[in-house]
Write a protein that holds these residues in place. Structure first.
Motif, short mmCIF file in Angstrom:
data_model
loop_
_atom_site.label_atom_id
_atom_site.label_comp_id
_atom_site.label_asym_id
_atom_site.label_seq_id
_atom_site.Cartn_x
_atom_site.Cartn_y
_atom_site.Cartn_z
N SER A 31 0.85 -1.19 0.00
CA SER A 31 0.00 0.00 0.00
C SER A 31 0.88 1.24 0.00
CB SER A 31 -0.90 0.03 1.24
OG SER A 31 -1.85 -1.01 1.21
N PHE A 33 0.70 5.67 0.01
CA PHE A 33 -0.14 6.83 0.30
C PHE A 33 0.63 8.10 -0.06
CE2 PHE A 33 -3.07 4.39 3.00
CZ PHE A 33 -2.29 3.29 3.31
N TYR A 48 -4.43 6.99 -2.31
CA TYR A 48 -3.65 5.82 -1.92
C TYR A 48 -3.91 4.65 -2.88
CZ TYR A 48 -7.53 3.44 0.62
OH TYR A 48 -8.70 2.79 0.99
N ASN A 50 -3.47 0.32 -3.45
CA ASN A 50 -3.23 -1.03 -2.96
C ASN A 50 -2.82 -1.89 -4.14
OD1 ASN A 50 -3.90 -0.47 -0.32
ND2 ASN A 50 -5.97 -1.30 -0.45
N SER A 95 2.77 0.89 3.53
CA SER A 95 2.40 -0.04 4.59
C SER A 95 2.16 -1.42 4.00
CB SER A 95 1.15 0.44 5.34
OG SER A 95 0.00 0.33 4.53
N LEU A 97 -0.52 -4.33 3.87
CA LEU A 97 -1.95 -4.54 4.08
C LEU A 97 -2.23 -5.54 5.19
CD1 LEU A 97 -3.55 -4.59 0.52
CD2 LEU A 97 -4.32 -3.22 2.46
N VAL A 99 -0.74 -5.82 7.98
CA VAL A 99 -0.53 -5.21 9.30
C VAL A 99 -1.44 -4.00 9.39
CG1 VAL A 99 1.10 -4.16 10.90
CG2 VAL A 99 1.85 -5.95 9.32
N LEU A 100 -2.38 -4.01 10.31
CA LEU A 100 -3.43 -3.00 10.34
C LEU A 100 -2.87 -1.59 10.26
CD1 LEU A 100 -6.44 -2.35 10.63
CD2 LEU A 100 -6.13 -2.41 13.09
N ASN A 101 -2.68 -1.12 9.05
CA ASN A 101 -2.48 0.28 8.75
C ASN A 101 -1.34 0.97 9.50
OD1 ASN A 101 -3.27 2.24 6.99
ND2 ASN A 101 -4.66 3.22 8.41
N GLU A 102 -0.27 0.26 9.83
CA GLU A 102 0.90 0.94 10.36
C GLU A 102 1.68 1.47 9.18
OE1 GLU A 102 3.52 -1.43 12.71
OE2 GLU A 102 4.64 0.30 13.44
N GLN A 103 1.75 2.78 9.07
CA GLN A 103 2.34 3.39 7.89
C GLN A 103 3.73 3.93 8.21
OE1 GLN A 103 -0.31 6.17 5.96
NE2 GLN A 103 -2.08 4.86 6.27
N ALA B 31 -8.29 1.77 14.76
CA ALA B 31 -7.00 1.98 15.43
C ALA B 31 -6.74 3.47 15.57
CB ALA B 31 -5.85 1.32 14.65
N HIS B 33 -3.38 6.23 16.08
CA HIS B 33 -1.93 6.33 15.90
C HIS B 33 -1.41 7.60 16.56
CE1 HIS B 33 -2.24 3.48 12.36
NE2 HIS B 33 -3.48 3.96 12.43
N SER B 45 6.20 6.95 13.25
CA SER B 45 5.10 6.36 13.98
C SER B 45 5.58 5.92 15.36
CB SER B 45 4.54 5.17 13.21
OG SER B 45 3.50 4.52 13.94
N MET B 48 0.63 2.51 17.59
CA MET B 48 -0.65 2.21 16.96
C MET B 48 -1.40 1.34 17.96
SD MET B 48 -1.47 0.33 13.34
CE MET B 48 -0.84 -1.24 13.87
N SER B 90 -7.69 5.61 12.30
CA SER B 90 -8.13 4.81 11.15
C SER B 90 -9.62 4.56 11.33
CB SER B 90 -7.38 3.47 11.10
OG SER B 90 -5.99 3.66 11.01
N ALA B 95 -10.67 1.98 6.67
CA ALA B 95 -9.66 1.91 7.74
C ALA B 95 -8.27 2.31 7.28
CB ALA B 95 -9.64 0.51 8.33
N GLN B 96 -8.00 2.24 5.98
CA GLN B 96 -6.66 2.59 5.54
C GLN B 96 -6.46 4.10 5.51
OE1 GLN B 96 -6.36 -0.12 1.87
NE2 GLN B 96 -4.29 -0.02 2.67
N LEU B 98 -6.03 7.43 7.05
CA LEU B 98 -5.77 8.10 8.31
C LEU B 98 -6.40 9.49 8.31
CD1 LEU B 98 -2.02 7.28 9.12
CD2 LEU B 98 -4.09 6.18 9.98
#
Lengths: 114, 110
Positions: A31, A33, A48, A50, A95, A97, A99-103, B31, B33, B45, B48, B90, B95-96, B98
């Motif tokens: 992903s 952004f 963004y 994917n 990120s 996909l 891993v829940l949206n840790e960018q 979530a 952040h 970051s 999270m 999110s 959810a993607q 932010l």
């Protein structure tokens, strides 16, 4: 890992010129952004992708802005023609996909349009 | 009204003080952040989280889902903690994507 790579780091151009910003995401991330940061509006999502496919471009301010992701390791954000109000810092983030949206953010490109 | 509100907007403290930055949000989230942006501009970051509490060194982040509120705490603050701290959520819908707060500018004086 080199992290997210953006180029150029700084760009100064004149109104009306075409500007192209580049981003290389972290290898293995699927992903990507593009964000814009200004003093007035803070951080805003522009678009963004994917798996190289644009998912949401509702944040792209005008038709002057376009973004592409021709492959998993490269993306561009183009502004044509540029205007002074486009002056901002543009961040790319990537990120995984799974891993829940840790960018993970790149260092940003500071754009100044005169 | 912004979907994500932070307070305070600016905070100046002396080295060693306990710091708290607050974040309230109005949408359902998957979530939350916490991000740190240093004067050089890079964004990192920090946390999270979707429930409870997380701790990394002197930084602690908590979230109360029922109250739609999160706090970032810094213990034994140091001048190198000076930065802008940004809360982002999110949303459950999309959810993607932010959604960011306006940030809190923290200055720690020696």
């Amino acid at each position: 890992d080199a992290g997210v790579i953006q180029s150029p780091r700084h760009e100064v151009t004149e109104m009306g010129q075409e500007v192209t910003l580049r981003c290389k995401p972290i290898s293995g991330h699927n992903s990507l952004f593009w964000y814009r940061q200004t003093m007035m509006r803070g951080l805003e999502l522009l678009i963004y992708f994917n798996n190289n496919v644009p998912i949401d471009d509702s944040g792209m301010p005008e038709d002057r802005f376009s973004a592409k992701m021709p492959n998993a390791s490269f993306s561009t954000l183009k502004i044509q023609p540029s205007e002074p109000r486009d002056s901002a810092v543009y961040f790319c983030a990537s990120s995984n996909l799974a891993v829940l949206n840790e960018q993970f953010f790149g260092p940003g490109t500071r754009l100044t349009v005169l | 009204k912004n979907e994500v509100e932070q307070s305070p907007q600016n905070l100046t403290a002396q080295e060693g003080e306990f710091i708290t930055i607050n974040c309230s949000y109005s949408v359902g989230i998957s979530a939350l952040h916490w991000l740190q942006q240093h004067p050089g501009g890079g964004i990192v970051s920090l946390f999270m989280l979707s429930s409870g509490k997380k701790k990394h060194g002197r930084l602690i982040a908590t979230i109360n889902i029922q109250e739609k509120h999160s706090s970032l705490h810094i213990t034994a603050s140091h001048p190198r903690d000076s930065a802008v701290y940004i809360c982002a959520v999110s949303p459950i819908q999309g959810a993607q994507k932010l959604v960011f707060g306006q940030g809190t500018r923290l200055t720690i004086n020696p």
